[in-house]
Motif scaffolding. Structure first.
Motif, mmCIF file in Angstrom:
data_model
loop_
_atom_site.group_PDB
_atom_site.id
_atom_site.type_symbol
_atom_site.label_atom_id
_atom_site.label_comp_id
_atom_site.label_asym_id
_atom_site.label_seq_id
_atom_site.Cartn_x
_atom_site.Cartn_y
_atom_site.Cartn_z
ATOM 1 N N UNK A 51 -25.996 -11.988 -37.814
ATOM 2 C CA UNK A 51 -25.347 -12.484 -36.592
ATOM 3 C C UNK A 51 -25.808 -11.667 -35.379
ATOM 4 N N UNK A 52 -26.426 -12.319 -34.374
ATOM 5 C CA UNK A 52 -26.969 -11.543 -33.244
ATOM 6 C C UNK A 52 -25.863 -11.019 -32.312
ATOM 7 N N UNK A 53 -26.028 -9.785 -31.863
ATOM 8 C CA UNK A 53 -25.090 -9.201 -30.897
ATOM 9 C C UNK A 53 -25.914 -8.488 -29.829
ATOM 10 N N UNK A 54 -25.234 -7.936 -28.835
ATOM 11 C CA UNK A 54 -25.968 -7.243 -27.768
ATOM 12 C C UNK A 54 -26.672 -6.007 -28.338
ATOM 13 N N UNK A 55 -26.028 -5.334 -29.291
ATOM 14 C CA UNK A 55 -26.608 -4.102 -29.852
ATOM 15 C C UNK A 55 -27.716 -4.394 -30.866
ATOM 16 N N UNK A 56 -27.558 -5.481 -31.607
ATOM 17 C CA UNK A 56 -28.517 -5.755 -32.688
ATOM 18 C C UNK A 56 -28.933 -7.223 -32.668
ATOM 19 N N UNK A 116 -23.573 -7.618 -41.718
ATOM 20 C CA UNK A 116 -23.676 -6.154 -41.877
ATOM 21 C C UNK A 116 -23.192 -5.453 -40.607
ATOM 22 N N UNK A 117 -22.720 -4.190 -40.727
ATOM 23 C CA UNK A 117 -22.243 -3.457 -39.547
ATOM 24 C C UNK A 117 -23.358 -3.309 -38.520
ATOM 25 N N UNK A 118 -22.973 -3.263 -37.260
ATOM 26 C CA UNK A 118 -23.950 -3.263 -36.180
ATOM 27 C C UNK A 118 -24.908 -2.074 -36.237
ATOM 28 N N UNK A 119 -24.361 -0.907 -36.619
ATOM 29 C CA UNK A 119 -25.214 0.286 -36.645
ATOM 30 C C UNK A 119 -26.362 0.089 -37.639
ATOM 31 N N UNK A 120 -26.028 -0.491 -38.804
ATOM 32 C CA UNK A 120 -27.066 -0.723 -39.824
ATOM 33 C C UNK A 120 -28.057 -1.765 -39.321
ATOM 34 N N UNK A 121 -27.525 -2.822 -38.666
ATOM 35 C CA UNK A 121 -28.399 -3.898 -38.230
ATOM 36 C C UNK A 121 -29.296 -3.453 -37.078
ATOM 37 N N UNK A 122 -28.814 -2.528 -36.250
ATOM 38 C CA UNK A 122 -29.636 -2.054 -35.133
ATOM 39 C C UNK A 122 -30.880 -1.350 -35.668
ATOM 40 N N UNK A 123 -30.706 -0.511 -36.693
ATOM 41 C CA UNK A 123 -31.875 0.136 -37.317
ATOM 42 C C UNK A 123 -32.694 -0.921 -38.057
ATOM 43 N N UNK A 124 -31.967 -1.805 -38.778
ATOM 44 C CA UNK A 124 -32.629 -2.860 -39.563
ATOM 45 C C UNK A 124 -33.509 -3.731 -38.691
ATOM 46 N N UNK A 125 -33.122 -3.924 -37.425
ATOM 47 C CA UNK A 125 -33.905 -4.782 -36.533
ATOM 48 C C UNK A 125 -35.321 -4.222 -36.369
ATOM 49 N N UNK A 126 -35.408 -2.865 -36.241
ATOM 50 C CA UNK A 126 -36.732 -2.242 -36.122
ATOM 51 C C UNK A 126 -37.539 -2.459 -37.408
#
Ligand code: C2E
Ligand code: MG
Ligand code: MG
Length: 474
Positions: free
Chosen positions: A105-110, A164-174
């Motif tokens: 799910x897309x968010x501003x952070x991820x 997944x939690x945003x923190x994980x997805x933010x790294x996962x995006x990279x």
């Protein structure tokens, strides 16, 4: 023969495919095997992980991956390459889209990144379905790109408790972006390499035609008593830098570019010239010569007058010229094929159906074709002693051939045991490394002349060592 455990040997055969003659098909086959196996493993690994976490919707996705990977592997294993590719690509397409919509799910952070895998998937689909009809060729690739555009341009997602939690997805995006674009780059590189090697090969082939760089090799065909009844003419390319190039590396490209027409014409001329030379020698004048004819060549409007003209020009017996056609040729315009075969048969030319059993010819086709001979494909001969299916296929082909009034020849005979089995099954002619590999014209002449009388060859055949040197198994 090299020692290889049975399972490894089986895998080796499937890796190489049934038809060693087509490099492109081989490459696609290997991609399919690796892709299916990777999908299966991915499904199993993530399946175990999400089962432990109790995330059942994701486990369901993994089950889909497992089914797709398993289906793709099994279909490829059974030489159903096209359905295998359809199963594999559809599975990956569905799994990527569902994960992108439901869990990523897309968010501003991820931002959403799973859909990036649709890019390499589309390029791979373009490569995998290159020779398919227009719907398949462009359909899967376009579906991938359309889904990519929709998922990139919209924030729409299904509400999911498993996001997944945003923190994980933010790294996962990279990680996801890096991985998907690396695969995309690798795909483009493969495509570019493929295009370059095709155009180099095409240029080289054009030069080869202009500079007469081809030569014919001859592989003996023997009867049940071990007497040589003729040979199959097999083309070789004497490349100025690469040395002797086998037909499997250029025939398909020649077919795709139309260069098979001048090449096939050259082969027919050379075969007629060879028959003319043999006609002057009492030991060779009864030998028949089989020539492989490609589909494009046979479909030429002037194919029949071309062949008849050559027979007349070289003053050879038409009955000694045998044309080998393949089952795949019969898929299109059967009446035209039958008409051409009938005219040539009326002049004495004979026909053999090559690689029999690997295509889709129906009994109805077979009944209508003016054939003289069926050729059991080497893929069945190879395992005739170890695989009951291949053994019964070989026996069925013999019975079928005889039932239709045709003779039967087995190709790819490598051992005395295979020859013995085929002989017991009623097969009357044999060709394979057991007797000789394809050899240049002079070596073939020597093979025929140095050969002991037909009966003597197999009187002591229990021991291969008693065979003349050139007939030993390599
Ligand atoms: P094919 O017509 O089925 O020819 C038989 C192939 O099996 C030949 O490969 C031959 O060397 C190989 N072979 C024969 N005995 C054995 C054996 O005991 N064991 C094994 N493992 N292989 C054996 P080659 O010469 O590489 O030719 C491959 C294919 O290329 C041919 O298959 C044929 O489809 C095509 N080809 C060859 N020459 C021509 C040609 O002049 N014109 C056309 N259109 N196609 C050709
Ligand atoms: Mg052949
Ligand atoms: Mg064959």
């Amino acid at each position: 023969m090299r020692f290889r455990p049975a399972l490894l040997r089986k895998f080796y055969q499937h890796w190489n495919g049934q038809d060693l003659g087509h490099v492109q098909r081989l490459r696609e086959r290997r991609m399919l095997l690796v892709g299916s196996a990777a999908t299966l493993l991915l499904g199993v690994a993530w399946g175990i992980y999400f089962t432990v976490l109790g995330m059942w919707p994701l486990v369901a996705m993994d089950l889909l991956l497992i089914c797709g990977g398993l289906g793709g592997s099994l279909l490829t294993w059974h030489n159903r390459d096209r359905p295998a590719a359809i199963v594999l690509f559809s599975t990956l397409f569905i799994v990527i889209c569902v994960i992108a919509v439901s869990f990523d799910v897309p968010t501003v952070q991820a931002p959403r990144t799973t859909h990036l895998y649709l890019l390499p998937l589309s390029v791979a689909a373009l490569m995998a379905f290159r020779t398919s009809g227009v719907w398949l060729r462009h359909g899967i690739a376009l579906a991938g790109l359309v889904a990519f555009v929709i998922l990139s341009a919209s924030y729409g997602s299904m509400p999911s408790q498993y996001a997944l939690p945003e923190s994980v997805r933010a790294t996962g995006a990279w990680v996801q972006t890096g991985a998907s674009l690396s695969i995309f780059y690798a795909m483009l590189y493969l495509m570019q390499n493929d295009a370059i090697s095709r155009s180099v090969l095409e240029n080289d082939l054009r030069q080869a035609v202009a500079q007469d760089q081809f030569m014919l090799y001859f592989q003996p065909q023997l009867d049940a008593k071990g007497g040589v009844i003729g040979a199959e003419a097999l083309i070789r390319w004497q490349h100025p830098e690469r040395g002797l190039v086998m037909p499997g590396q250029f025939i398909e490209q020649a077919e795709q570019t139309g260069l098979i027409l001048p090449i096939g014409h050259w082969v027919l001329e050379a075969a007629c010239a060879q028959l003319r030379m043999w006609s002057n020698d009492s030991q060779l004048c009864q030998l028949r010569l089989a020539v492989n004819i490609s589909q494009l060549q046979f479909r030429q409007v002037n194919f029949v007058p071309q062949v008849l003209g050559m027979i007349e020009r070289y003053g050879i017996k038409a009955s000694l010229l045998e044309l080998e056609i393949t089952e795949s040729m019969l898929a299109q315009d059967l009446p035209d094929i039958i008409a051409k075969m009938t005219t040539l048969r009326a002049s004495g030319v004979t026909f053999s159906l090559d690689d029999f059993g690997t295509g889709y010819s129906s009994l109805n086709y077979l009944k209508r074709l003016p054939l003289n001979q069926l050729k059991i494909d080497q893929s069945f001969v190879r395992d005739v002693l170890t695989d009951p299916n291949d053994a019964s296929i070989a026996r069925t082909v013999v019975t079928l051939g005889h039932g239709l009034g045709l003779s039967v020849i087995a190709e790819g005979v490598e051992t005395l045991e295979q020859r013995e089995f085929l002989l017991q099954s009623g097969c009357e002619y044999f060709q394979g490394y057991l007797f000789s590999r394809p050899v240049p014209s002079d070596d073939f002449t020597q093979f025929v002349k140095q050969r002991p009388s037909a009966d003597a060859v197999f009187r002591f055949s229990a021991d291969v060592a008693t065979l003349p040197a050139s007939t030993k198994l390599h």
